[in-house]
Design an enzyme around this catalytic site. Structure first.
Site, PDB file in Angstrom:
ATOM      1  N   GLY A  77       0.687  -1.309   0.040  1.00 52.42           N
ATOM      2  CA  GLY A  77       0.226  -0.120   0.107  1.00 52.42           C
ATOM      3  C   GLY A  77       0.734   1.127  -0.079  1.00 52.42           C
ATOM      4  O   GLY A  77       1.832   1.221  -0.674  1.00 52.42           O
ATOM      5  N   SER A  78       0.178   2.239   0.625  1.00 55.10           N
ATOM      6  CA  SER A  78       1.050   3.694   0.765  1.00 55.10           C
ATOM      7  C   SER A  78       2.230   3.763   1.244  1.00 55.10           C
ATOM      8  O   SER A  78       3.162   4.604   1.031  1.00 55.10           O
ATOM      9  CB  SER A  78       0.217   4.562   1.231  1.00 55.10           C
ATOM     10  OG  SER A  78      -0.947   4.900   0.625  1.00 55.10           O
ATOM     11  N   THR A  79       2.907   2.747   2.084  1.00 49.52           N
ATOM     12  CA  THR A  79       4.237   2.596   2.557  1.00 49.52           C
ATOM     13  C   THR A  79       4.911   2.478   1.090  1.00 49.52           C
ATOM     14  O   THR A  79       6.151   2.943   1.685  1.00 49.52           O
ATOM     15  CB  THR A  79       4.349   1.518   3.651  1.00 49.52           C
ATOM     16  OG1 THR A  79       4.060   0.059   2.885  1.00 49.52           O
ATOM     17  CG2 THR A  79       3.581   1.603   4.990  1.00 49.52           C
TER      18      THR A  79
END
Length: 485
Positions: free
Chosen positions: A215-217
């Site tokens: 995801g956004s990591t």
């Protein structure tokens, strides 16, 4: 008469020579075949005739041996088994070994040639030596903070010392007690069946062997690629990105959970996690540039050993632009282990220098003498020092005024990145909550720890699960424990 005696003597001599040749054949040519024959129990009897060496955490062993009184005399025991199972693995008289018990079996069982009093002694005599010990890099306080933080939820935590690559914590939950698998009776086989049939898969090492969409990591990697490849020169400058953003070659519109993403700067987009900006940046960097940067962080490496095998984290190298846009925000085929994402945070914290992660500090013989000591080694130069410096500033803003405020620690600089990864058919599954971070005590020369947390909790409502809400507080407690050391 003398002629008959000579013939008989010659025949006996021939039989003796043939007997010696056959013995040599058995000893030299077929020894491995006989040694591994299931009907040959000599190796097992010898293997379990003495206590197994210890796996040490801090300055205390977390494994031992008990005299079972049976034919296979000594069985393995574990102190706080579920806490350290993702580190030790199991050593079973029926099912073999896993993780460190497997990777360092020679030292722990006494069969490693390095334990012999003189070189080649073990190879020549096949004699088992007193077992040695395996001293790990795990710090008990960090391990317990991670374990208690997860609280039995499905998930994992990996913590790394950025400057060296030492793995300070490695937790996977739900966990299990490896001592249940140690013996050879019906209780052992029943436990094996039960653990393998469990729906929550307690024997799966989620920190090392399970990959998740990050995801956004993953936007940390995308930001590094954009900065290193000159796509973004000023993090505070507008990026000319529409919101919503139409994926190239499609009619699919990518939207944002956060506001202010229209034409947002890299700094603002990172702070509030704008999908549109990072999807556009990934396309602008291009497939080759994105793949190169991801691989410098450790993606697409199937050979990482710590010394247990780590599942390879993947970034697809054959995509169209729409797929590349989704990959740049940690979706599509992008997948990572928690250890891999801890390595991403560690590279940022360590000026772009990614150290090879390792779990074993040293191996010792039965007298406590060091046989080998693991040295810190560079794995890759993940990014330039300037890019790492800019990313540390971006990650710090996430914790001070963005989506990761629950990771803040008084008296320390903390950088972080939240992530909520969609998965399942039509993104119908409960999202995975991610948080990766690093922490540096005020006045310290270097960051003390880099942490990655993933929570996959099927009991959580979709709207209630997020990296900042579910995973950041766990990372905070692990970082706090590291700063207190």
């Amino acid at each position: 008469m003398i002629r008959h005696i000579r013939r008989t003597s010659a025949f006996c001599l021939l039989l003796l020579v043939l007997l010696l040749l056959n013995a040599a054949r058995v000893q030299l040519l077929n020894s491995e075949e006989y040694a591994h024959n299931p009907a040959n129990r000599r190796a097992d009897l010898q293997r379990y005739d003495r206590p197994r060496g210890a796996i040490v955490v801090g300055d205390r062993p977390v494994t031992g041996s008990r005299d079972s009184g049976g034919t296979l005399r000594y069985a393995r025991t574990y102190t706080q088994g579920p806490l350290y199972a993702p580190v030790t693995g199991y050593a079973s008289q029926v099912y073999g070994t896993s993780l460190l018990e497997n990777a360092e079996d020679g030292i722990l069982s006494g069969t490693d040639a390095r334990l012999a009093p003189v070189p080649l002694w073990t190879a020549l005599t096949r004699e088992q030596q007193p077992a040695g010990d395996v001293v790990t890099t795990i710090v008990p306080a960090l391990q317990r903070a991670a374990y208690e933080g997860l609280g039995g939820k499905k998930g994992a935590v990996a913590a790394v010392e950025p400057a060296t690559g030492k793995i300070l914590a490695l937790v996977s939950t739900p966990s299990y007690d490896p001592g249940r698998l140690s013996g050879s009776g019906s209780a052992t086989t029943d436990a094996w069946t039960q653990l393998n049939a469990a729906a929550d898969r307690p024997m799966l090492n989620r920190a090392l062997r399970q990959t998740y969409p990050p995801g956004s990591t993953f936007k940390v990697v995308t930001a590094a690629a954009a900065l290193d490849h000159g796509i973004v020169e000023d993090p505070d400058a507008d990026t000319d990105t529409p919101s919503p953003y139409t994926l190239p070659g499609t009619s699919t519109r990518l939207t944002n959970e956060a506001g202010g993403c229209e034409d947002a700067s890299l700094q603002h987009a990172f702070e509030v996690s704008c999908n549109t900006v990072f999807a556009r940046l990934g396309v602008d960097v291009g497939p080759d540039g994105m793949a190169d940067t991801a691989e410098e962080f450790g993606f697409n490496d199937d050979g990482l050993m710590i010394p247990s095998r780590v599942a390879g984290s993947t970034f697809d190298t054959d995509m169209n632009d729409a797929q590349l846009a989704l990959s740049a925000i940690g979706q599509y085929n992008t997948a990572a282990t928690p250890l891999q994402m801890a390595m991403v945070a560690a590279a940022v914290a360590n000026d772009g220098d990614l150290r090879r992660p390792f779990l074993v500090d040293r191996l010792t013989d039965a007298r406590g003498n060091t046989l080998t000591h693991t040295r810190s080694r560079r794995l890759h130069r993940a990014m330039s020092e300037d890019t790492a410096r800019r990313l540390r500033a971006l990650m710090t803003d996430v914790v001070t005024k963005g989506t990761g405020t629950k990771a803040a620690i008084p008296g320390a600089t903390v950088g972080g990145k939240t992530g909520t990864a969609q998965h399942g058919v039509g993104n119908s599954g409960t999202p995975y909550a991610w948080f990766l971070s690093w922490a540096q005590a005020d006045g310290a020369e270097v960051p003390a720890v880099a942490v990655a947390v993933v929570v996959e909790d099927a009991s959580a409502h979709r709207a209630d699960i997020s990296g900042g809400g579910s995973a950041a507080p766990i990372a905070r407690e692990v970082m706090r424990a590291a700063l207190d050391q």
